[in-house]
Write a protein that holds these residues in place. Structure first.
Motif, PDB file in Angstrom:
ATOM      1  N   TRP A   1       0.835  -1.113  -0.090  1.00  7.63           N
ATOM      2  CA  TRP A   1      -0.084   0.037  -0.058  1.00  7.63           C
ATOM      3  C   TRP A   1       0.856   1.218   0.188  1.00  7.63           C
ATOM      4  O   TRP A   1       0.501   2.099  -0.777  1.00  7.63           O
ATOM      5  N   LEU A   2       1.902   1.363   0.719  1.00  8.19           N
ATOM      6  CA  LEU A   2       2.771   2.554   0.770  1.00  8.19           C
ATOM      7  C   LEU A   2       3.463   2.838  -0.564  1.00  8.19           C
ATOM      8  O   LEU A   2       3.659   4.001  -0.820  1.00  8.19           O
ATOM      9  N   ILE A   3       3.802   1.674  -1.197  1.00  4.44           N
ATOM     10  CA  ILE A   3       4.451   1.992  -2.706  1.00  4.44           C
ATOM     11  C   ILE A   3       3.314   2.357  -3.371  1.00  4.44           C
ATOM     12  O   ILE A   3       3.712   3.402  -4.234  1.00  4.44           O
ATOM     13  N   LEU A   4       2.275   2.112  -3.322  1.00  5.40           N
ATOM     14  CA  LEU A   4       1.019   2.410  -4.247  1.00  5.40           C
ATOM     15  C   LEU A   4       0.739   3.888  -3.946  1.00  5.40           C
ATOM     16  O   LEU A   4       0.699   4.576  -4.860  1.00  5.40           O
ATOM     17  N   TYR A   5       0.832   4.269  -2.581  1.00  6.80           N
ATOM     18  CA  TYR A   5       0.576   5.393  -2.267  1.00  6.80           C
ATOM     19  C   TYR A   5       1.628   6.366  -2.768  1.00  6.80           C
ATOM     20  O   TYR A   5       1.335   7.777  -3.202  1.00  6.80           O
ATOM     21  N   ALA A   6       2.991   6.011  -2.758  1.00  2.00           N
ATOM     22  CA  ALA A   6       4.130   6.974  -3.108  1.00  2.00           C
ATOM     23  C   ALA A   6       3.697   7.157  -4.649  1.00  2.00           C
ATOM     24  O   ALA A   6       4.067   8.382  -5.174  1.00  2.00           O
ATOM     25  N   LYS A   7       3.481   6.068  -5.448  1.00  2.00           N
ATOM     26  CA  LYS A   7       3.645   6.372  -6.661  1.00  2.00           C
ATOM     27  C   LYS A   7       2.228   7.269  -7.108  1.00  2.00           C
ATOM     28  O   LYS A   7       2.297   8.112  -8.053  1.00  2.00           O
ATOM     29  N   ARG A   8       1.123   7.418  -6.539  1.00  2.00           N
ATOM     30  CA  ARG A   8       0.027   8.048  -6.772  1.00  2.00           C
ATOM     31  C   ARG A   8       0.443   9.622  -6.302  1.00  2.00           C
ATOM     32  O   ARG A   8       0.088  10.393  -6.980  1.00  2.00           O
ATOM     33  N   LYS A   9       1.201   9.825  -5.098  1.00  4.24           N
ATOM     34  CA  LYS A   9       1.646  11.231  -5.009  1.00  4.24           C
ATOM     35  C   LYS A   9       2.628  11.725  -5.949  1.00  4.24           C
ATOM     36  O   LYS A   9       2.679  12.825  -6.311  1.00  4.24           O
ATOM     37  N   LEU A  10       3.204  10.906  -6.725  1.00  5.10           N
ATOM     38  CA  LEU A  10       4.271  11.535  -7.755  1.00  5.10           C
ATOM     39  C   LEU A  10       3.467  11.994  -8.958  1.00  5.10           C
ATOM     40  O   LEU A  10       4.142  12.723  -9.715  1.00  5.10           O
ATOM     41  N   GLU A  11       2.235  11.490  -8.917  1.00  2.35           N
ATOM     42  CA  GLU A  11       1.185  11.941 -10.330  1.00  2.35           C
ATOM     43  C   GLU A  11       1.117  13.542 -10.193  1.00  2.35           C
ATOM     44  O   GLU A  11       0.796  14.097 -10.982  1.00  2.35           O
ATOM     45  N   THR A  12       1.377  13.976  -8.887  1.00  2.00           N
ATOM     46  CA  THR A  12       1.175  15.532  -8.623  1.00  2.00           C
ATOM     47  C   THR A  12       2.271  16.458  -8.180  1.00  2.00           C
ATOM     48  O   THR A  12       2.313  17.456  -8.492  1.00  2.00           O
ATOM     49  N   LYS A  13       3.122  15.525  -7.520  1.00  2.00           N
ATOM     50  CA  LYS A  13       4.247  16.358  -7.054  1.00  2.00           C
ATOM     51  C   LYS A  13       5.362  15.343  -6.653  1.00  2.00           C
ATOM     52  O   LYS A  13       5.311  14.244  -6.527  1.00  2.00           O
ATOM     53  N   HIS A  14       6.677  15.666  -7.153  1.00  2.41           N
ATOM     54  CA  HIS A  14       7.703  15.002  -7.116  1.00  2.41           C
ATOM     55  C   HIS A  14       8.567  14.966  -5.760  1.00  2.41           C
ATOM     56  O   HIS A  14       8.560  16.117  -5.154  1.00  2.41           O
ATOM     57  N   TYR A  15       8.821  14.100  -5.191  1.00  2.00           N
ATOM     58  CA  TYR A  15       9.527  13.677  -3.914  1.00  2.00           C
ATOM     59  C   TYR A  15      10.805  13.045  -4.335  1.00  2.00           C
ATOM     60  O   TYR A  15      10.718  11.878  -5.197  1.00  2.00           O
ATOM     61  N   ASN A  16      11.893  13.121  -3.776  1.00  2.00           N
ATOM     62  CA  ASN A  16      13.108  12.531  -4.042  1.00  2.00           C
ATOM     63  C   ASN A  16      12.918  11.063  -3.001  1.00  2.00           C
ATOM     64  O   ASN A  16      13.802  10.096  -3.569  1.00  2.00           O
ATOM     65  N   TYR A  17      12.561  11.406  -1.892  1.00  2.00           N
ATOM     66  CA  TYR A  17      12.329  10.180  -0.965  1.00  2.00           C
ATOM     67  C   TYR A  17      11.023  10.113  -0.140  1.00  2.00           C
ATOM     68  O   TYR A  17      10.667  11.379   0.329  1.00  2.00           O
ATOM     69  N   PHE A  18      10.489   8.915  -0.071  1.00  2.00           N
ATOM     70  CA  PHE A  18       9.260   8.940   0.901  1.00  2.00           C
ATOM     71  C   PHE A  18       9.597   7.993   1.864  1.00  2.00           C
ATOM     72  O   PHE A  18       9.942   6.739   1.610  1.00  2.00           O
TER      73      PHE A  18
END
Length: 247
Positions: free
Chosen positions: A184-201
């Motif tokens: 779930w947290l990997i899917l969450y991170a990928k979804r967040k990347l759709e709107t904003k870039h982060y180098n690290y979750f």
């Protein structure tokens, strides 16, 4: 630059205070080591297996780790605490007594040009609907008000029992890697990347130490735990690593 350190999921007090004590001493030894070159220390939740702050009472014990955190903070090193699903009933004790800010949700940070989204990780991403409903009940102000009417000997004892026995209440999951398409947290991170870039979750909660690419120059990090892995994260200004504390 100095280093940024991250750790999570110590669960001090479990399964009993006596069996938890060697792990607490080991964590204090780690704090003593990293304070020598720490720019900041992030604790990502479940430091305690249960924590509740009555108006004038907190759970007894944990004096070694609390004293060490106070010492480090008094020396000028920032410490940031994110509540987990086992210590989500934190209020202002850490802030008033230790001068450590407490966060109840993810926060963004930038270090040396690298962007971080940091949190405990419980209740994020798809699924886990039973726990998400339960968390809403537990964090409701009325629920906390009701719990405060229980005598601490009864309330803390009951909560400690349920914390270990009831996985729906605690939000704990089986500690088995489910695959990138089901974590779930990997899917969450990928979804967040759709709107904003982060180098690290950077998250805890799953108790599995791992660094997994989730996008271009973007990685999901889970810090592991201090029960079986004794792992922590360290960012040196350029790279993020997971390391194991061996002492």
């Amino acid at each position: 630059m100095k280093k940024i350190y991250f750790a999570s999921d110590q669960h001090f007090g479990a399964p009993t205070p006596e069996l938890s004590l060697p792990r607490e001493k080991k964590f204090v030894a780690w704090l003593d080591e990293v304070k020598e070159d720490a720019e900041a220390i992030f604790l990502l939740g479940d430091l305690f297996d249960f924590w509740f702050e009555y108006k004038t009472v907190v759970p007894k014990g944990f004096v070694r780790v609390l004293g060490k955190l106070a010492e480090i903070r008094d020396s000028g090193i920032p410490i940031y605490f994110f509540v987990g699903n086992h210590d989500l009933w934190m209020n202002d004790y850490f802030e008033k007594e230790l001068n450590i800010p407490v966060y109840h949700d993810n926060r963004e940070f930038t270090f040396n040009g690298k962007t971080f989204l940091i949190g405990h990780g419980d209740g994020k991403g798809p699924g886990d609907k039973g726990y998400k409903r339960m968390k809403k009940v537990f964090t409701n102000p009325f629920s906390k008000w009701l719990f405060r009417w229980l005598h601490p000997d009864l309330g803390v004892g009951l909560a400690q029992y349920l914390s270990v026995k009831n996985k729906l209440i605690s939000g704990d999951e089986d500690i088995t890697f489910l695959g990138e398409d089901k974590e779930w947290l990997i899917l969450y991170a990928k979804r967040k990347l759709e709107t904003k870039h982060y180098n690290y979750f950077v998250f805890g909660h799953r108790h599995l130490p791992m660094i997994i690419p989730v996008g271009e120059d973007s990685n999901y990090v889970n810090l592991g735990d201090w029960i079986g892995y004794f792992t922590y994260g360290v960012f040196d200004g350029e790279n993020f690593e997971l390391k194991k504390f061996e002492k």
